[in-house]
Design an enzyme around this catalytic site. Sequence first.
Site, PDB file in Angstrom:
ATOM      1  N   ILE A 122       0.838  -1.203   0.000  1.00  0.00           N
ATOM      2  CA  ILE A 122       0.000   0.000   0.000  1.00  0.00           C
ATOM      3  C   ILE A 122       0.871   1.251   0.000  1.00  0.00           C
ATOM      4  CG2 ILE A 122      -1.768   1.289   1.268  1.00  0.00           C
ATOM      5  CD1 ILE A 122      -2.701  -1.428   2.432  1.00  0.00           C
ATOM      6  N   CYS A 123       1.498   1.529   1.122  1.00  0.00           N
ATOM      7  CA  CYS A 123       2.195   2.805   1.303  1.00  0.00           C
ATOM      8  C   CYS A 123       3.525   2.869   0.562  1.00  0.00           C
ATOM      9  CB  CYS A 123       2.401   3.086   2.785  1.00  0.00           C
ATOM     10  SG  CYS A 123       0.829   3.285   3.657  1.00  0.00           S
TER      11      CYS A 123
END
Length: 220
Positions: A122-123
């Site tokens: 995700i990040c």
Amino acid sequence: MTNSKPGKVGLEAMITPDNCVLVLIDHQPFQVSGVKSIDPALMINNVVSLAKAAKLFQVPTLLSTVVQDRGGYLIKPLQDVFPEQKPIDRTTINTWEDQRCVDWVKRSGRKKIVMAALWTEICLAFPVIHALGDGYDVYFVTDASGGTTVEAHEMGVQRMIQAGAIPLTSGVFAAELQRDWAREATVAGMQEIMLEHGGATATNLAWELQLLAGRAGAGV
């Protein structure tokens, strides 16, 4: 007929102290607690080693957190490498959607970005893919990042590679910046990082230094 090389091969494809920046994203307690793809203690060791290498070679480094009042401040061992820097605290999950982070990279004037983040899928994946679309050469450090599962990490890595990003590990980052042991100004710093974070390599290096100590001309 002309010979052309893709942008990912040749000397120009390698990172140097003066052509890249490092962006470290969301190494916070909440995110660390969710890492399942790598031993969290090993991941912390690796990201601190990564940060120290960037500092040694004077690579501009950006620290960023997300909603730190809930997720926690940047982990102390990493913050201690850059005690004077206040991380950019975001609300955006995708760091590249925070204009402050984008502007920081633009001001550097450099086109190669090295990233590490929690969580990989995700990040890390989001800003890597986004920055690639803006024309940057993006590298990501797999062992200084971590996913919520092994599968999530591996799928994030595959997604980024398919998008055109280049995977590295923390040790490769340091070695690629050093490149030549004749560049003596940074050799002592590299040795210190290896001794503190190099695992089995550190024990071998310490043993070698022990054997060399007292030997005339060894320089130890």
